[in-house]
Motif scaffolding. Structure first.
Motif, PDB file in Angstrom:
ATOM      1  N   GLU A   1      15.283  50.934 -29.008  1.00 18.37           N
ATOM      2  CA  GLU A   1      16.632  50.965 -28.422  1.00 18.37           C
ATOM      3  C   GLU A   1      16.779  52.153 -27.467  1.00 18.37           C
ATOM      4  O   GLU A   1      16.366  53.281 -27.762  1.00 18.37           O
ATOM      5  CB  GLU A   1      17.677  51.034 -29.548  1.00 18.37           C
ATOM      6  CG  GLU A   1      19.094  50.983 -29.016  1.00 18.37           C
ATOM      7  CD  GLU A   1      20.143  51.072 -30.127  1.00 18.37           C
ATOM      8  OE1 GLU A   1      19.789  50.887 -31.312  1.00 18.37           O
ATOM      9  OE2 GLU A   1      21.314  51.326 -29.799  1.00 18.37           O
ATOM     10  N   HIS A   2      17.424  51.883 -26.346  1.00 20.83           N
ATOM     11  CA  HIS A   2      17.573  52.827 -25.228  1.00 20.83           C
ATOM     12  C   HIS A   2      17.960  54.249 -25.681  1.00 20.83           C
ATOM     13  O   HIS A   2      17.287  55.227 -25.359  1.00 20.83           O
ATOM     14  CB  HIS A   2      18.645  52.241 -24.301  1.00 20.83           C
ATOM     15  CG  HIS A   2      18.877  52.971 -23.029  1.00 20.83           C
ATOM     16  ND1 HIS A   2      18.347  52.561 -21.822  1.00 20.83           N
ATOM     17  CD2 HIS A   2      19.613  54.078 -22.752  1.00 20.83           C
ATOM     18  CE1 HIS A   2      18.737  53.378 -20.864  1.00 20.83           C
ATOM     19  NE2 HIS A   2      19.514  54.316 -21.394  1.00 20.83           N
ATOM     20  N   HIS A   3      19.042  54.366 -26.440  1.00 21.05           N
ATOM     21  CA  HIS A   3      19.541  55.712 -26.756  1.00 21.05           C
ATOM     22  C   HIS A   3      18.708  56.399 -27.841  1.00 21.05           C
ATOM     23  O   HIS A   3      18.661  57.637 -27.871  1.00 21.05           O
ATOM     24  CB  HIS A   3      21.026  55.660 -27.144  1.00 21.05           C
ATOM     25  CG  HIS A   3      21.912  55.497 -25.948  1.00 21.05           C
ATOM     26  ND1 HIS A   3      22.330  56.536 -25.167  1.00 21.05           N
ATOM     27  CD2 HIS A   3      22.408  54.378 -25.360  1.00 21.05           C
ATOM     28  CE1 HIS A   3      23.069  56.085 -24.172  1.00 21.05           C
ATOM     29  NE2 HIS A   3      23.127  54.772 -24.271  1.00 21.05           N
TER      30      HIS A   3
ATOM     31  N   ALA B   1      15.527  56.117 -27.792  1.00 15.91           N
ATOM     32  CA  ALA B   1      14.453  56.641 -26.928  1.00 15.91           C
ATOM     33  C   ALA B   1      14.909  57.916 -26.208  1.00 15.91           C
ATOM     34  O   ALA B   1      14.136  58.867 -26.060  1.00 15.91           O
ATOM     35  CB  ALA B   1      14.017  55.578 -25.927  1.00 15.91           C
ATOM     36  N   HIS B   2      16.179  57.952 -25.768  1.00 13.80           N
ATOM     37  CA  HIS B   2      16.691  59.183 -25.134  1.00 13.80           C
ATOM     38  C   HIS B   2      16.620  60.354 -26.126  1.00 13.80           C
ATOM     39  O   HIS B   2      16.115  61.430 -25.802  1.00 13.80           O
ATOM     40  CB  HIS B   2      18.149  58.993 -24.710  1.00 13.80           C
ATOM     41  CG  HIS B   2      18.325  58.453 -23.319  1.00 13.80           C
ATOM     42  ND1 HIS B   2      17.580  58.886 -22.241  1.00 13.80           N
ATOM     43  CD2 HIS B   2      19.188  57.524 -22.818  1.00 13.80           C
ATOM     44  CE1 HIS B   2      17.980  58.243 -21.146  1.00 13.80           C
ATOM     45  NE2 HIS B   2      18.944  57.405 -21.470  1.00 13.80           N
ATOM     46  N   ILE B   3      17.174  60.148 -27.318  1.00 15.89           N
ATOM     47  CA  ILE B   3      17.197  61.250 -28.288  1.00 15.89           C
ATOM     48  C   ILE B   3      15.766  61.647 -28.651  1.00 15.89           C
ATOM     49  O   ILE B   3      15.435  62.837 -28.754  1.00 15.89           O
ATOM     50  CB  ILE B   3      18.033  60.852 -29.530  1.00 15.89           C
ATOM     51  CG1 ILE B   3      19.514  60.764 -29.138  1.00 15.89           C
ATOM     52  CG2 ILE B   3      17.838  61.858 -30.663  1.00 15.89           C
ATOM     53  CD1 ILE B   3      20.440  60.253 -30.231  1.00 15.89           C
TER      54      ILE B   3
ATOM     55  N   TYR C   1      24.060  60.348 -24.127  1.00  9.31           N
ATOM     56  CA  TYR C   1      25.167  59.643 -23.473  1.00  9.31           C
ATOM     57  C   TYR C   1      24.830  59.373 -22.017  1.00  9.31           C
ATOM     58  O   TYR C   1      24.155  60.149 -21.360  1.00  9.31           O
ATOM     59  CB  TYR C   1      26.493  60.359 -23.672  1.00  9.31           C
ATOM     60  CG  TYR C   1      26.750  61.701 -23.025  1.00  9.31           C
ATOM     61  CD1 TYR C   1      25.781  62.703 -22.950  1.00  9.31           C
ATOM     62  CD2 TYR C   1      28.010  62.011 -22.520  1.00  9.31           C
ATOM     63  CE1 TYR C   1      26.065  63.941 -22.379  1.00  9.31           C
ATOM     64  CE2 TYR C   1      28.306  63.244 -21.952  1.00  9.31           C
ATOM     65  CZ  TYR C   1      27.319  64.200 -21.885  1.00  9.31           C
ATOM     66  OH  TYR C   1      27.591  65.417 -21.318  1.00  9.31           O
ATOM     67  N   ASP C   2      25.291  58.204 -21.566  1.00  2.77           N
ATOM     68  CA  ASP C   2      25.033  57.800 -20.184  1.00  2.77           C
ATOM     69  C   ASP C   2      25.992  56.680 -19.816  1.00  2.77           C
ATOM     70  O   ASP C   2      27.017  56.489 -20.491  1.00  2.77           O
ATOM     71  CB  ASP C   2      23.550  57.394 -20.015  1.00  2.77           C
ATOM     72  CG  ASP C   2      23.150  56.199 -20.863  1.00  2.77           C
ATOM     73  OD1 ASP C   2      24.044  55.514 -21.412  1.00  2.77           O
ATOM     74  OD2 ASP C   2      21.941  55.934 -20.967  1.00  2.77           O
ATOM     75  N   GLY C   3      25.663  55.911 -18.773  1.00  2.00           N
ATOM     76  CA  GLY C   3      26.495  54.761 -18.407  1.00  2.00           C
ATOM     77  C   GLY C   3      26.372  53.681 -19.466  1.00  2.00           C
ATOM     78  O   GLY C   3      27.352  53.285 -20.100  1.00  2.00           O
ATOM     79  N   SER C   4      25.153  53.232 -19.668  1.00  2.00           N
ATOM     80  CA  SER C   4      24.921  52.228 -20.693  1.00  2.00           C
ATOM     81  C   SER C   4      23.422  52.027 -20.883  1.00  2.00           C
ATOM     82  O   SER C   4      22.627  52.270 -19.976  1.00  2.00           O
ATOM     83  CB  SER C   4      25.540  50.891 -20.302  1.00  2.00           C
ATOM     84  OG  SER C   4      24.821  50.336 -19.209  1.00  2.00           O
ATOM     85  N   GLY C   5      23.086  51.546 -22.072  1.00  2.00           N
ATOM     86  CA  GLY C   5      21.724  51.149 -22.379  1.00  2.00           C
ATOM     87  C   GLY C   5      21.722  50.369 -23.661  1.00  2.00           C
ATOM     88  O   GLY C   5      22.229  50.848 -24.692  1.00  2.00           O
TER      89      GLY C   5
ATOM     90  N   GLY D   1      17.490  61.840 -17.732  1.00  2.00           N
ATOM     91  CA  GLY D   1      17.911  60.497 -17.318  1.00  2.00           C
ATOM     92  C   GLY D   1      16.917  59.444 -17.791  1.00  2.00           C
ATOM     93  O   GLY D   1      16.082  59.689 -18.669  1.00  2.00           O
ATOM     94  N   ASP D   2      16.990  58.271 -17.170  1.00  2.00           N
ATOM     95  CA  ASP D   2      16.265  57.138 -17.739  1.00  2.00           C
ATOM     96  C   ASP D   2      14.750  57.199 -17.575  1.00  2.00           C
ATOM     97  O   ASP D   2      14.029  56.533 -18.332  1.00  2.00           O
ATOM     98  CB  ASP D   2      16.819  55.829 -17.179  1.00  2.00           C
ATOM     99  CG  ASP D   2      18.176  55.506 -17.771  1.00  2.00           C
ATOM    100  OD1 ASP D   2      18.490  56.047 -18.849  1.00  2.00           O
ATOM    101  OD2 ASP D   2      18.932  54.737 -17.164  1.00  2.00           O
ATOM    102  N   GLU D   3      14.229  57.982 -16.626  1.00  2.00           N
ATOM    103  CA  GLU D   3      12.765  58.075 -16.569  1.00  2.00           C
ATOM    104  C   GLU D   3      12.219  58.680 -17.857  1.00  2.00           C
ATOM    105  O   GLU D   3      11.105  58.387 -18.272  1.00  2.00           O
ATOM    106  CB  GLU D   3      12.276  58.842 -15.335  1.00  2.00           C
ATOM    107  CG  GLU D   3      12.561  60.338 -15.322  1.00  2.00           C
ATOM    108  CD  GLU D   3      13.836  60.688 -14.585  1.00  2.00           C
ATOM    109  OE1 GLU D   3      14.882  60.099 -14.927  1.00  2.00           O
ATOM    110  OE2 GLU D   3      13.782  61.561 -13.700  1.00  2.00           O
TER     111      GLU D   3
HETATM  112 FE   LIG Z   1      20.059  55.956 -20.214  1.00  2.00          FE
END
Ligand SMILES: [Fe+2]
Length: 591
Positions: free
Chosen positions: A126-128, A130-132, A149-153, A343-345
């Protein structure tokens, strides 16, 4: 063990390779294919990752993707059923999921290999998470509060988590359409900044505004329990891909976010490239203020659940360095780790490290201390590029290069500084940088007129020797990846006038010698000459992705009015321009 991490078919597509738990190489596709924020499949980045570690795709044990279209499926279905007009979009997104799932075919095509050569296990995260993961698993800690936190994922805009050992336990999610990132983007669009990634510009504009619309903007978002609610009447209904579209050629495009209610309340939206009115600045001010209020509310809620001193943070909104710089004043967190590619990269390294630690149960030992994870080029390659361009150059030993470049900066010349491995993430941190004197009153205008052509209100950033940070800034928590904005001390503002923003702040990079000895020694040489342990650092580019190769650096040097190019062991000096900042105008601090 080889793990390939991917962010694909999403903005800032990227790839990273993790070898036995260490990120060995990572790069965004835009740096290689020169298509800004490219959102397709990162074919060149994958090839570069494998090449960097001398591996073939058949050697890869795991491929991990920082997106899972099955995540939060119930929420997506509920939303689609409650909004029948959106069911078609929902079906389209499910089709996209099928393309995402076919990682094997994508790799077979990209690398031109036979299917039987692939033996990896495939993972989708899941996107977030992966961010954390991208921040926590790169941090020096074995416990932390995790925030993204971001726009969406994957239908989520915000996630809070407890990180301990190898585990990330999700505590709360804020689901779409409620999104602080979308709020920021919506008002950016309204005041004429409608390109993907323009939010950073509006953050720079905000301090020029006044408290005219804070009451109105406050109503747009309301903190609630461990989350928040948007007043959706100000927004167009949540559309396909949550307002962001990736076109077939990989271009990332934003759809309009704001509704007619915004126009009724604030008048006509500003068209891009028209005069910025006080209203636009005041809206930027109110937006940044409300964004920070809700952000600190969320962090304090998170701290109540995870009473740690450590905060590991990522997501596109974590690039809001102004908010990041206030965390220590507004929350109980005492240490932050924000991954350089917040960011998303960054999803590529988050997904790969999550597989290593959370799936394969490998213990933590890695820490990402520097952002220099990209390609590098030999002096032979550099010399070839200089010869090919027909440039006159000198080859210098290390000490002479540093002395000469520092002297050039000290007399007010603008230097393209291209050294070592390219940075991972959106900031140039001393390897693909344009560097200049931070204490010349007209340096900002010189850089903008000659090279950068940026909006007048955007500040340039300072790189400071880490041990001098406390003398110049009101906070001494390090900011190695240029992701915190701090107040500059009153007595130092004059000597940093070219990097001192209108609100007397700077988005600093703290430079420790062990993280980048050459860049540290360059700032030290400048310090010895001027008494200022700081240089102005902006990215090496001109309205394009940051340069990656020597050829791109040479091309940028030739087509702009940069004075000097220091590339590998080589130095090129252009004939002086008449309007070059005079040495006599240099304001030098006395030691
Ligand atoms: Fe993101």
């Amino acid at each position: 063990m080889l793990i390939l991490g991917l962010n694909m078919f999403h903005a800032d597509a990227s790839a990273a390779i993790v070898v036995d738990g260490e990120v060995k190489f990572a790069v965004a596709e835009e740096r290689l294919n020169r298509h800004k924020h490219f959102g397709g499949f990162p074919a060149l980045a994958v090839a570069a990752c494998l090449d960097a570690v001398g591996a073939k795709i058949s050697d890869v044990d795991h491929v991990s993707v920082g997106q899972d279209s099955d995540a939060n499926l119930i929420k997506k279905v509920q939303y689609a059923l409650a909004n029948p007009a959106k069911i078609l979009n929902f079906i389209r997104l499910r089709h996209r999921k099928e393309a995402m799932r076919d990682v094997r075919s994508l790799l077979i095509n990209a690398l031109d290999v036979a299917p039987e050569q692939l033996r990896f296990r495939e993972h989708h995260l899941e996107h977030h998470i992966a961010h954390i993961a991208s921040s926590y698993y790169c941090s020096p800690w074995d416990e932390a509060a995790g925030f993204s936190y971001d726009g969406s994922g994957d239908f989520v805009s915000t996630m809070m988590a407890r990180c301990a050992g190898s585990e990330i336990e999700v505590l709360d999610r804020v689901f779409l359409p409620h999104s602080l990132g979308s709020l920021y983007t919506m008002i950016c669009e309204f005041i004429g900044y409608s390109k993907y990634g323009d939010e950073g510009k509006v953050m720079g504009l905000a301090p020029y505004g006044k408290d005219s619309y804070c009451k109105e903007i406050e109503k747009l978002v309301t903190p609630k329990e461990a989350g928040f609610h948007l007043d959706l009447s100000y927004f167009k209904p949540l559309g396909s891909n949550q307002g962001m579209q990736v076109l077939p050629d990989g271009t990332v495009r934003l759809a309009r976010h704001f509704s007619s209610r915004m126009e009724k309340l604030f008048g006509e939206p500003r068209l891009p490239h028209t005069q910025i009115a006080q209203r636009d600045m005041d809206l930027a001010y109110a937006l940044q203020r409300r964004f920070e209020e809700v952000f600190f509310y969320l962090l304090n809620e998170l701290h109540r659940q995870v009473p740690s001193q450590n905060l590991a943070m990522a997501g596109g909104c974590a690039l809001n360095s102004v908010a990041n710089g206030k965390i220590f004043d507004q929350t109980p967190f005492r240490r932050t780790y924000v991954q350089p590619a917040a960011g998303d990269e960054g999803l590529a390294i988050g997904a790969a490290l999550h597989t290593y630690h959370a799936v394969l149960k490998q213990a933590r030992r890695y820490e990402l201390k520097s952002s220099y994870l990209g390609p590098e080029f030999s002096d032979t390659h550099v010399e070839g590029a200089l010869r090919h361009a027909g440039l006159q150059y000198r080859k210098l030993d290390r000490a002479t290069l540093l002395e000469d470049v520092a002297s050039q900066i000290a007399v007010g010349n603008v230097v393209g500084w291209f050294q070592g491995r390219m940075e991972w993430g959106p900031r140039a941190l001393g390897n693909r940088s344009i560097v200049a004197h931070p204490g010349l009153p007209n340096m900002k205008d010189v850089l903008n007129a000659r090279i950068k052509h940026r909006e007048w209100f955007r500040p340039f950033a300072p790189s400071i020797l880490a041990e001098h940070q406390h003398e110049y800034f009101e906070h001494d928590h390090p900011s190695p990846f240029m992701l915190h904005v701090y107040k500059i001390r009153p007595e130092k503002r004059k000597s940093l006038c070219a990097v001192n923003h209108v609100d007397d702040t700077g988005r600093l990079q703290s430079v420790a010698r062990e993280e980048n000895p050459l860049y540290y020694d360059l700032i030290s040489a400048f310090h010895r000459k001027t008494g200022i342990p700081v240089i102005l650092n902006t990215s090496f580019n001109e309205n394009e992705p940051i340069v990656c190769t020597p050829e791109e650096a040479v091309d940028c040097f030739q087509r702009t009015r940069m004075d000097v190019l220091a590339i590998g062991s080589f130095m090129v000096v252009k004939p002086p321009e008449r309007e070059t900042v005079a040495a006599s105008s240099v304001r030098v601090e006395t030691k």
